[in-house]
Design an enzyme around this catalytic site. Structure first.
Site, PDB file in Angstrom:
ATOM      1  N   GLU A  44     -47.589-108.439  73.797  1.00  0.00           N
ATOM      2  CA  GLU A  44     -47.942-108.428  72.375  1.00  0.00           C
ATOM      3  C   GLU A  44     -49.446-108.593  72.173  1.00  0.00           C
ATOM      4  OE1 GLU A  44     -46.368-107.567  69.779  1.00  0.00           O
ATOM      5  OE2 GLU A  44     -44.481-107.251  70.819  1.00  0.00           O
ATOM      6  N   TYR A 127     -49.048-112.721  63.190  1.00  0.00           N
ATOM      7  CA  TYR A 127     -48.345-111.568  63.744  1.00  0.00           C
ATOM      8  C   TYR A 127     -47.817-111.865  65.161  1.00  0.00           C
ATOM      9  CZ  TYR A 127     -47.412-107.493  66.387  1.00  0.00           C
ATOM     10  OH  TYR A 127     -46.789-106.629  67.230  1.00  0.00           O
ATOM     11  N   ASP A 145     -47.447-105.755  61.619  1.00  0.00           N
ATOM     12  CA  ASP A 145     -48.708-105.254  62.183  1.00  0.00           C
ATOM     13  C   ASP A 145     -49.101-103.996  61.406  1.00  0.00           C
ATOM     14  OD1 ASP A 145     -46.958-103.315  63.024  1.00  0.00           O
ATOM     15  OD2 ASP A 145     -47.526-103.387  65.137  1.00  0.00           O
TER      16      ASP A 145
END
Ligand code: SF4
Length: 362
Positions: A44, A127, A145
């Site tokens: 991520e 996020y 995102d």
């Protein structure tokens, strides 16, 4: 489709179609074969601002070198930065390293499991925290995102840019309401996948989209007009100069301070040009400030360019010689070309290296 209709009438159908589509059509990516929170976290962080095809290579290399949280925490920062070289946004690597150390040293190596707890760690914004918490631990928290933002603003035809507080609130509310409470990780990935593969900024593939029936932007006939974006800002050009100092087979390099832009990376000593200052003067001032050495410019070597998110750099490299009376301060490190290749260098500096190999003026 209106915001209210999407939430009140169509959310079950939209949710189901997205999950089915993701199940059948998702790309086969290495981080989708693991439930290890550490590996999911690495993916991520790497995926922020970076294309998937590049991340695949870096992800596998990173996991080979640092297969566990403990291995990352115990590694020297230089090694982490070296593996990150070329991926950009180096604060991500420094924060990964710091967060791994915090988890190992302060939390007995136990990875926090909620988005709220994760946000206490270095580098975890809302996020990343939501993505890791939902994918690795099944927490019902929506991720938004850039890709998800585009999908949601198109579905509901939201006006306003990311700078508008009201638009941000609406998008977050829609994301949280559409989220599948039983499969939050897969649902978040489905939204991101849709934005990355079909609901592209240009030429969205609406005819293949599983939720086109519910999409206001598709019905408008001009889906590309969403999301609204802030006007592009002008990127100023910063002029800088650096000096190539060579003794025998070795070149002098210095490490940037850990905090700040490109922190911890290595570079040839130099400085940003002040107003009215010549490039040569900036080069010699930078050498003196960073190494304590007095030098003179012998020849220009090359000019390289690099674009950052908010500015562009035009860097002039000069071959320099140390003045005979200059007293070495011990600051900076002398390295051969081979050793230079092993250091984590800024991308701008790496562009200079081919000129070192071929220059006959050294
Ligand atoms: Fe995006 Fe088109 Fe799907 Fe709407 S129909 S979500 S614009 S790909």
């Amino acid at each position: 489709m209106s915001f209210e209709t999407l939430i009140e009438q169509d959310s079950v159908e939209v949710r189901g179609r997205l999950l089915t589509w993701f199940d059948e059509s998702h790309r086969d990516l290495p981080w989708r074969h693991t439930s290890d929170p550490y590996a999911i976290w690495i993916s991520e962080v790497m995926l922020q601002q970076t294309q998937v095809s590049r991340v695949v290579i870096y992800f596998e290399r990173f996991l080979n070198e640092f297969p566990t949280l403990e291995a990352l925490a115990a590694a020297p920062l230089d090694n982490v930065l070296k593996l990150w070289e070329g991926l950009g946004y180096y604060s991500r690597a420094r924060n990964l390293h710091r967060a791994a150390q915090v988890i190992v040293q302060n939390l007995d190596g136990k990875f926090p499991q909620t988005a709220q707890e994760l946000q206490n760690l270095p580098g975890f914004g809302s996020y990343t925290a939501a993505a890791v918490a939902s994918i690795a631990f099944g927490e019902s928290v929506a991720t938004v995102d850039g890709n998800v933002w585009r999908v949601l603003t198109r579905l509901a035809c939201f006006s306003g840019t990311r700078n508008h507080l009201q638009t941000r609130k609406q998008v977050l509310r829609l994301a949280q309401n559409l989220l599948d409470q039983h499969h939050p990780g897969n649902f978040n990935q489905a939204m991101m996948e849709l934005g990355a593969t079909l609901c592209r900024p240009r030429n969205p593939a609406c005819t293949d989209c599983p939720v086109s029936e519910f999409c206001g932007a598709f019905r408008s006939g001009t889906p590309e007009q969403w999301p609204q974006s802030a006007p592009k800002t002008y990127k100023p050009v910063i002029k800088a100069a650096c000096g190539i100092l060579k003794t025998g087979d070795s070149f002098l390099v210095v490490q940037r301070p850990l905090e700040g832009l490109l922190g911890g990376l290595w570079e040839f000593p130099g400085a940003r040009c002040h107003d009215q200052e010549t490039l040569e003067a900036a080069c010699l001032r930078g050498i003196q400030q960073k190494t304590g050495l007095h030098a003179r410019v012998a020849n220009p070597l090359t000019v390289v360019h690099h674009t950052f998110s908010h500015f562009r750099v035009e860097l002039s490299a000069f071959i320099c010689h140390i003045e005979e009376e200059s007293i070495p301060s011990g600051r900076g490190t002398w390295v051969t070309l081979q050793e230079l290749d092993q250091l984590a260098l800024t991308r701008t500096m790496r562009k200079i290296i081919p000129f070192l190999t071929f220059s006959s003026q050294m």
